[in-house]
Design an enzyme around this catalytic site. Structure first.
Site, mmCIF file in Angstrom:
data_model
loop_
_atom_site.group_PDB
_atom_site.id
_atom_site.type_symbol
_atom_site.label_atom_id
_atom_site.label_comp_id
_atom_site.label_asym_id
_atom_site.label_seq_id
_atom_site.Cartn_x
_atom_site.Cartn_y
_atom_site.Cartn_z
ATOM 1 N N ASP A 13 0.816 -1.227 0.000
ATOM 2 C CA ASP A 13 0.000 0.000 0.000
ATOM 3 C C ASP A 13 0.842 1.265 0.000
ATOM 4 O OD1 ASP A 13 -2.237 -1.651 0.113
ATOM 5 O OD2 ASP A 13 -2.164 -1.716 2.300
ATOM 6 N N LYS A 16 1.929 1.951 -5.141
ATOM 7 C CA LYS A 16 2.468 1.347 -6.368
ATOM 8 C C LYS A 16 1.559 1.604 -7.565
ATOM 9 C CE LYS A 16 2.495 -2.667 -4.285
ATOM 10 N NZ LYS A 16 2.242 -2.255 -2.896
ATOM 11 N N GLY A 40 -4.318 -4.596 -3.748
ATOM 12 C CA GLY A 40 -5.352 -3.584 -3.973
ATOM 13 C C GLY A 40 -4.664 -2.304 -4.380
ATOM 14 N N HIS A 41 -4.794 -1.921 -5.636
ATOM 15 C CA HIS A 41 -4.095 -0.751 -6.165
ATOM 16 C C HIS A 41 -5.117 0.292 -6.607
ATOM 17 C CE1 HIS A 41 -0.637 -3.730 -7.266
ATOM 18 N NE2 HIS A 41 -0.815 -3.611 -5.979
ATOM 19 N N GLN A 223 2.083 -6.227 -3.125
ATOM 20 C CA GLN A 223 2.549 -6.302 -1.730
ATOM 21 C C GLN A 223 3.834 -5.485 -1.540
ATOM 22 O OE1 GLN A 223 1.623 -9.730 -3.184
ATOM 23 N NE2 GLN A 223 -0.359 -8.903 -2.687
#
Ligand code: GDP
Ligand code: IMO
Ligand code: MG
Length: 431
Positions: A13, A16, A40-41, A223
């Site tokens: 988080d 990225k 989760g991006h 990650q």
């Protein structure tokens, strides 16, 4: 042609997605090489926010996007994500999206097992995303995975299913669950197979051809290095290698393909799930960082744990991953803090350490040694030039650079795509 590898240098988080989105417009192909839909991006482009878990972030700019063999793929989650993105006007076809045919599948049994294990783990709970990531990687290494290529041969699945079910039925019995319903599993696979097969291909070969044509390849890590199964805060990690070296095995290109390794680093620290976190702030300051930074998980909506910047950890992850330069994100979240702290070492019992030890019990006992800096008046939010930054903010960035022994290649000052101060374009300058 130069390539770029983006990795998270903390616990995930770091931002990225935003950086990959920015770089994707300058790349010919974006490749995911590890992880799954535990990622989760979030990408913010003008008025629109895109949330991606499995699709490479390049898909939003229309850049060719490929999922490499190092990823574990949940075909149903993929179908849902594609439908959601198409609903936002993103075009996803076999022309701009492909999946490695040797990619292992995440099955419903993996998801169930992830949940059952977490529920039974007591104080050893990892706080996983419950997406079945760990069990799917275990089955890959245990040589009982069903892979994308197997979807074309579902009538020949019996030997594979025998191996898979022999393992899972024993585990499920231990949890008081019925055995795997083989017929139901095959029916579910038959239903989803045509959707996945449209995109399946030998990604290693496609990448080789693209590379020979001189394309710029952007590898998108998920990650962060502190969640790496070897180098992270084990056992409170994910089940893949998140370090830059995984680009080679996770996509099918040799190790020289990684190119410029861009470590994404948040200007403070966050973590989701259990495990040691030396600079965690369980007070008003931590609360303030979380609120200002909107620190809620993209995948599970869990509140992220927050703390000061830990230079010891980032120096370590940059070294382990061979980071060429960092993108420092969320500097704007620190606007308005009177004082800011940076962790420069740990006190462990009667010793001072300049690295994080491997044992979880020791990690948990590390007490941060801080240096304190003055905060800044004024705002960094939305800055696109150094000249727009308060002098004290520049001092903070330079101090981070010095402590982590790695140069800053860019600074991000808001969630917006273009709110970035560029020092060095990783594609343009690889020396
Ligand atoms: P990822 O998993 O590394 O892609 O990061 P996430 O997308 O899960 O979390 C990062 C969050 O911070 C997202 O909501 C981004 O929109 C946001 N973000 C990224 N860069 C910045 C920045 O420079 N400033 C602020 N305030 N938010 C940012
Ligand atoms: P992005 O790509 C933050 C964490 C989980 C849990 C541990 C193991 O958005 O940075 P898993 O489901 O992988 O077995 O969970 O890893 N985790 C993440 N934390 N960002 C992520 O991805 C994460 N992916 C997994 O919270 O602690
Ligand atoms: Mg995330």
């Amino acid at each position: 042609m130069p390539n770029v590898t983006v990795i998270g240098a903390q616990w995930g988080d770091e931002g990225k997605g935003k950086i990959v989105d920015w770089l994707a417009a300058r790349a010919d192909v974006v490749v995911r090489f590890q992880g799954g839909h535990n990622a989760g991006h979030t990408l913010v482009v003008g008025e629109t926010t895109y949330k991606l878990s499995l699709l490479p972030s390049g898909i939003v700019t229309g850049t060719l996007s490929l999922i490499g063999n190092g990823v574990v793929l949940d075909p149903w989650a993929l179908r849902d994500e594609i439908a959601r993105l198409e609903g936002q006007g993103v075009t996803i076809t076999p022309d701009n999206f492909g999946i490695a045919d040797n990619c292992p599948l995440i099955l419903p049994v993996h998801r169930e097992l992830d949940g059952l294990r977490e529920a039974a783990a007591g104080s050893g709970k990892i706080g996983t995303t419950k997406r079945g990531i760990g069990p799917a990687y275990e089955d890959k290494v245990g040589r009982r995975a069903i892979r994308v290529c197997d979807l074309a041969h579902l009538t020949d699945l019996d030997p594979l299913l025998d191996r898979l079910c022999a393992h899972h039925d024993a585990l499920r019995t231990g949890f008081g669950e019925p055995p795997v319903d083989r017929a139901a599993l095959v029916a579910e696979l038959e239903e989803v197979a045509p959707f996945v097969q449209r995109f399946a291909q030998p990604v290693w070969k496609r990448l080789r051809e693209i590379r020979q044509e001189g394309a710029r390849i952007l590898f998108e890590g998920a990650q962060g290095v502190l969640l790496d199964v070897d180098h992270g805060t084990y056992p409170f990690v994910t089940s893949s290698n998140t370090v830059s070296g995984t680009v080679a095995s996770g996509s099918g290109l040799g190790p020289s393909a990684a190119g410029f390794v861009l470590g994404i680093v948040k200007a403070y620290t966050t973590r989701v799930g259990s495990g040691p976190f030396p600079t965690e702030l369980d007070d008003e300051t931590g609360q303030r960082l979380g609120e200002r930074g909107c620190e809620f998980g993209t995948v599970t909506a869990r509140k992220r744990r927050c703390g000061w910047f830990d230079a010891v950890l980032v120096r370590q992850t940059c070294a382990i991953s061979g980071v060429t330069g960092i993108a420092l994100t969320k500097v704007d979240v620190l606007d308005g803090f009177e004082t800011i702290r940076i962790c420069t070492g740990y006190q462990l019992d009667d010793r001072q350490l300049d690295y994080l030890p491997a044992a979880a019990a020791e990690q948990a006992r590390c007490v941060p040694i801080y240096e304190e800096m003055e905060g800044w008046n004024g705002t960094t939010r939305g800055a696109r030039r150094w000249a727009d930054l308060p002098a004290q903010a520049i001092k903070y960035i330079r101090r981070i650079e010095e402590l982590i022994e790695c140069p800053v290649a860019s600074v991000s000052t808001s969630p917006e795509r273009e709110d970035t101060i560029l020092v060095r374009n990783p594609f343009a300058d690889q020396n």
